[in-house]
Enzyme design. Structure first.
Site, PDB file in Angstrom:
ATOM      1  N   VAL A 144       0.866  -1.175   0.000  1.00  0.00           N
ATOM      2  CA  VAL A 144       0.000   0.000   0.000  1.00  0.00           C
ATOM      3  C   VAL A 144       0.901   1.222   0.000  1.00  0.00           C
ATOM      4  O   VAL A 144       1.922   1.259   0.699  1.00  0.00           O
ATOM      5  CB  VAL A 144      -0.922   0.030   1.237  1.00  0.00           C
ATOM      6  CG1 VAL A 144      -1.799   1.277   1.223  1.00  0.00           C
ATOM      7  CG2 VAL A 144      -1.789  -1.231   1.292  1.00  0.00           C
ATOM      8  N   CYS A 145       0.532   2.220  -0.795  1.00  0.00           N
ATOM      9  CA  CYS A 145       1.243   3.504  -0.801  1.00  0.00           C
ATOM     10  C   CYS A 145       2.719   3.295  -1.145  1.00  0.00           C
ATOM     11  O   CYS A 145       3.048   2.600  -2.100  1.00  0.00           O
ATOM     12  CB  CYS A 145       1.040   4.180   0.560  1.00  0.00           C
ATOM     13  SG  CYS A 145       1.424   5.937   0.608  1.00  0.00           S
TER      14      CYS A 145
END
Length: 257
Positions: A144-145
């Site tokens: 994520v991210c």
């Protein structure tokens, strides 16, 4: 004979208890202790990596969704057991297992962080070595991210398509052999990368479908009532002004330790 007022109060209390039970919650007295974790089921073993300075929603949002996969076990993992603090320093999530205790995982999720946390993880050779070892046995390795930068630093995204936080897209492409794709999540082989923070929820629902089926994923989405209707149309960097981007990054920088 029960007084009418008392009876109405009791009925409301009973209804509230039933609603809590339906939602998977139980009422507890202040003296009650937290329940132990569920025993591992026969479903997928999901490990979510924590490291100093991660962004809070990156691991916890997907954990909320992935924990609803039938039979799944979701475990927070870090270099050592215990609380691991977020990028703001205000919150900590407990890692229940150390890297050595994680065992084989069906799904590995690497969250993102601010500059300090991401750089620290990218330069942590012991952490990168563990990620590479875990990846050998996973069905899906995900991020994520800016967690995709950590996967890239581990050499796992070479020649692949991936996404990341919008402000890190240029760095991802220039530093690694990775093609940036501006989507909420991108699947490339067994690697699934999500864009910034909230995109981890979308990716997690996609993973539910891949691990089970679309109907189960729809049921999980309803179970967590994920029906986003943000009050502002400001979440897409491709439509944002340079001024808004600068302010967004300034807010992030000022909130992090």
């Amino acid at each position: 004979m029960t007084h009418p007022t008392t009876r109405r109060t009791l009925l409301r209390s009973t209804a509230a208890t039933a609603a809590l039970a339906t939602a998977g919650l139980t009422a507890r007295t202040p003296a009650a202790h937290a329940a132990p974790g569920r025993p591992a089921g026969r479903g997928p073993r999901i490990g979510i990596l924590l490291y100093d300075g991660y962004s809070l929603l990156d691991p916890t949002g997907p954990a909320e969704i992935l924990a609803r996969v039938p039979g799944a076990s979701v475990t927070m993992v870090a270099e050592r057991r215990g609380p691991v603090r977020t990028d703001t320093g205000d919150v900590a999530v407990v890692a229940e297992r150390s890297l050595d205790e994680a065992g084989r995982l069906d799904v590995l999720l690497v969250p993102g962080a601010g500059n300090r946390g991401t750089i620290g993880a990218m330069e942590n050779q012991a952490l990168l070595k563990w990620i590479r070892a875990a990846n050998r046995h996973t069905r899906f390795t995900t991020s994520v991210c800016t967690g995709s930068l950590v996967l890239a630093a581990a050499g796992l995204l070479d020649g692949r398509r991936a996404t990341t936080y919008w402000a890190s897209a240029e760095y991802l492409e220039k530093t690694f052999d990775v093609t940036y794709v501006p989507e909420r999540f991108v699947e490339s082989g067994k690697f699934v990368t999500a864009a910034g923070v909230s995109a981890g929820l979308d990716m997690a629902l996609h993973l539910v479908a891949r691990l089970t089926d679309d109907d189960t994923a729809r049921a999980v989405q309803l179970a967590v009532e994920y029906d986003p209707r943000p009050p502002f149309d400001a979440g897409d960097a491709r439509k944002a002004s340079d001024e808004l981007k600068a302010r967004a990054l300034k807010l992030l920088e000022e909130s992090q330790v």
